[in-house]
Structures are given as C-alpha cells and as structure tokens.
Write a protein that holds these residues in place. Structure first.
Motif, mmCIF file in Angstrom:
data_model
loop_
_atom_site.group_PDB
_atom_site.id
_atom_site.type_symbol
_atom_site.label_atom_id
_atom_site.label_comp_id
_atom_site.label_asym_id
_atom_site.label_seq_id
_atom_site.Cartn_x
_atom_site.Cartn_y
_atom_site.Cartn_z
ATOM 1 N N LEU A 14 50.536 19.171 13.939
ATOM 2 C CA LEU A 14 51.608 18.585 13.136
ATOM 3 C C LEU A 14 52.288 19.637 12.264
ATOM 4 O O LEU A 14 53.524 19.644 12.140
ATOM 5 N N LYS A 15 51.506 20.525 11.660
ATOM 6 C CA LYS A 15 52.091 21.568 10.807
ATOM 7 C C LYS A 15 52.934 22.545 11.618
ATOM 8 O O LYS A 15 54.009 22.961 11.178
ATOM 9 N N LEU A 16 52.473 22.917 12.804
ATOM 10 C CA LEU A 16 53.236 23.850 13.631
ATOM 11 C C LEU A 16 54.534 23.211 14.122
ATOM 12 O O LEU A 16 55.597 23.838 14.083
ATOM 13 N N LEU A 17 54.457 21.946 14.530
ATOM 14 C CA LEU A 17 55.680 21.258 14.972
ATOM 15 C C LEU A 17 56.621 20.994 13.799
ATOM 16 O O LEU A 17 57.845 21.098 13.941
ATOM 17 N N ALA A 18 56.057 20.680 12.649
ATOM 18 C CA ALA A 18 56.900 20.471 11.460
ATOM 19 C C ALA A 18 57.593 21.768 11.069
ATOM 20 O O ALA A 18 58.791 21.768 10.739
ATOM 21 N N TRP A 19 56.851 22.893 11.114
ATOM 22 C CA TRP A 19 57.477 24.181 10.803
ATOM 23 C C TRP A 19 58.591 24.470 11.799
ATOM 24 O O TRP A 19 59.668 24.910 11.408
ATOM 25 N N ARG A 20 58.352 24.196 13.064
ATOM 26 C CA ARG A 20 59.363 24.423 14.106
ATOM 27 C C ARG A 20 60.654 23.670 13.786
ATOM 28 O O ARG A 20 61.745 24.188 13.963
ATOM 29 N N ASP A 21 60.510 22.456 13.290
ATOM 30 C CA ASP A 21 61.675 21.606 13.028
ATOM 31 C C ASP A 21 62.345 21.875 11.685
ATOM 32 O O ASP A 21 63.541 21.635 11.545
ATOM 33 N N THR A 36 52.377 28.046 5.588
ATOM 34 C CA THR A 36 51.243 28.386 4.727
ATOM 35 C C THR A 36 50.114 27.366 4.879
ATOM 36 O O THR A 36 48.942 27.726 4.833
ATOM 37 N N ASP A 37 50.463 26.111 5.093
ATOM 38 C CA ASP A 37 49.433 25.100 5.356
ATOM 39 C C ASP A 37 48.703 25.406 6.664
ATOM 40 O O ASP A 37 47.477 25.254 6.755
ATOM 41 N N LEU A 38 49.446 25.834 7.682
ATOM 42 C CA LEU A 38 48.830 26.206 8.954
ATOM 43 C C LEU A 38 47.869 27.379 8.753
ATOM 44 O O LEU A 38 46.766 27.390 9.306
ATOM 45 N N MET A 57 53.978 32.599 6.987
ATOM 46 C CA MET A 57 52.545 32.474 6.720
ATOM 47 C C MET A 57 52.103 33.527 5.712
ATOM 48 O O MET A 57 51.311 33.245 4.815
ATOM 49 N N ALA A 58 52.620 34.722 5.865
ATOM 50 C CA ALA A 58 52.180 35.830 5.016
ATOM 51 C C ALA A 58 52.708 35.734 3.597
ATOM 52 O O ALA A 58 52.007 36.085 2.652
ATOM 53 N N PHE A 59 53.933 35.278 3.434
ATOM 54 C CA PHE A 59 54.566 35.330 2.123
ATOM 55 C C PHE A 59 55.089 33.986 1.632
ATOM 56 O O PHE A 59 55.827 33.952 0.662
ATOM 57 N N GLY A 60 54.686 32.916 2.272
ATOM 58 C CA GLY A 60 55.213 31.612 1.918
ATOM 59 C C GLY A 60 55.086 31.254 0.458
ATOM 60 O O GLY A 60 56.056 30.917 -0.192
ATOM 61 N N ASP A 61 53.893 31.348 -0.059
ATOM 62 C CA ASP A 61 53.646 30.971 -1.449
ATOM 63 C C ASP A 61 53.091 32.132 -2.266
ATOM 64 O O ASP A 61 52.487 31.944 -3.303
ATOM 65 N N ARG A 62 53.310 33.356 -1.762
ATOM 66 C CA ARG A 62 52.736 34.511 -2.436
ATOM 67 C C ARG A 62 53.813 35.561 -2.651
ATOM 68 O O ARG A 62 54.880 35.508 -2.065
ATOM 69 N N PHE A 63 53.477 36.513 -3.479
ATOM 70 C CA PHE A 63 54.389 37.626 -3.709
ATOM 71 C C PHE A 63 54.197 38.679 -2.632
ATOM 72 O O PHE A 63 53.113 38.829 -2.079
ATOM 73 N N ALA A 64 55.230 39.431 -2.354
ATOM 74 C CA ALA A 64 55.139 40.532 -1.392
ATOM 75 C C ALA A 64 54.169 41.584 -1.908
ATOM 76 O O ALA A 64 53.996 41.760 -3.109
ATOM 77 N N LEU A 65 53.541 42.281 -0.975
ATOM 78 C CA LEU A 65 52.607 43.340 -1.338
ATOM 79 C C LEU A 65 53.356 44.608 -1.726
ATOM 80 O O LEU A 65 54.451 44.858 -1.249
ATOM 81 N N ARG A 66 52.739 45.393 -2.602
ATOM 82 C CA ARG A 66 53.315 46.690 -2.957
ATOM 83 C C ARG A 66 52.976 47.698 -1.866
ATOM 84 O O ARG A 66 52.041 47.501 -1.093
#
Length: 158
Positions: free
Chosen positions: A32-39, A49-51, A123-132
C-alpha cells in the motif's frame, strides 16, 4: 485497494474475548505504501519514509527465525546482513499476496530509473536533514537493498 491483493491482506488481532480487530499485515502495508507513493509522490515524501520504516523493521517483527531457518538462503545471498535479507523477505512476502496488477505497478517504479531514484531520495531525506560532506547515512545500505529486493516482485510476474 482490494484489487491490489490476490490474497487477504488483513490479519485478526484478538484484543479480548469479545473484540477481534483486523489489521493489515506488514507486507500488505508495504504494498500500500509503495503504490501510494507511486500515485502521490509529488505531494508528499511520507509514503517513502514509511516504506523505509517497514523495510528496516521487518527482521525484528517476528521474522528472525524465518531468516535463520526456512529463508536462510536470503541470509546467505545478502552476506548474512539481516536487514538486507529482511528487506528481500518483505518483498518476497508482499509479492506472494499482491495481485498481478499491483506487482506490475510496483515493477514500473523499479524499472523506471527516474522514479526509482526519486523513491530512494524520498526514503533517504523524506523527514530528515541532508547529510554534510563526508557523513555516511546509516540507512544507505538498506535503501540500496530496495532495488535488489525488487527482483522478488519481478520474479513473481514470470
């Protein structure tokens, strides 16, 4: 969304003698999360990020015995990295309950390099800050496992 599943996606949870609560299995939630992200990936990164949370927690969600037992081939295949093997197991379990239509839609995401890269970015940066510069992301190997585990979706279409 019931068209996304070839098999039932809900599991019963007995709260007490008079209360049975159905809930979605983790593979069903991943689908469901992958299909929801697709849409709706243009609206929010949350589904990605949930996935990632589902992928990173699948081993500890009652699957360790399976990974060291009946699915030990996945452990060997992924160099005994339990997180990577568990991500592949989640894809394998999801593929077993997904309809052919849902598997085809999921494969579209993995086969389209632009969408796939966007999924990894979300997935990597959805709810996080970018890495230095010079920092390493502890989730990097798990995120990379998404592409590898996608072959379990693809093989189910054959």
């Amino acid at each position: 969304m019931s068209r996304a599943f070839a098999k039932p996606l809900r599991l019963p949870f007995q709260v007490d003698a008079d209360l049975l609560v159905p809930f979605a299995s983790l593979p069903a939630m991943a689908i469901l999360k992958l299909l929801a992200w697709r849409d709706r990936h243009h609206e929010s990164k949350r589904d990605a990020t949930d996935l990632l949370i589902l992928l990173s927690s699948y081993a500890g969600a009652g699957n360790e015995d399976r990974l060291y037992g009946q699915e030990s081939g996945l452990m060997e295949q992924y160099g005994f990295d339990i997180d990577l093997a568990a991500a592949a197991l989640l894809a394998k379990d999801g593929s077993a309950i997904a309809s052919a239509e849902a598997r085809a839609q999921i494969c579209e995401v993995f086969d389209d390099e632009v969408k796939y890269q966007l999924l990894l970015e979300h997935m990597a940066f959805g709810d996080r800050f970018a890495l230095r510069d010079g920092e390493s992301d502890p989730m990097e190997s798990l995120i990379k496992s998404v592409r590898e585990s996608s072959r379990h979706w693809v093989s189910a279409l054959s």
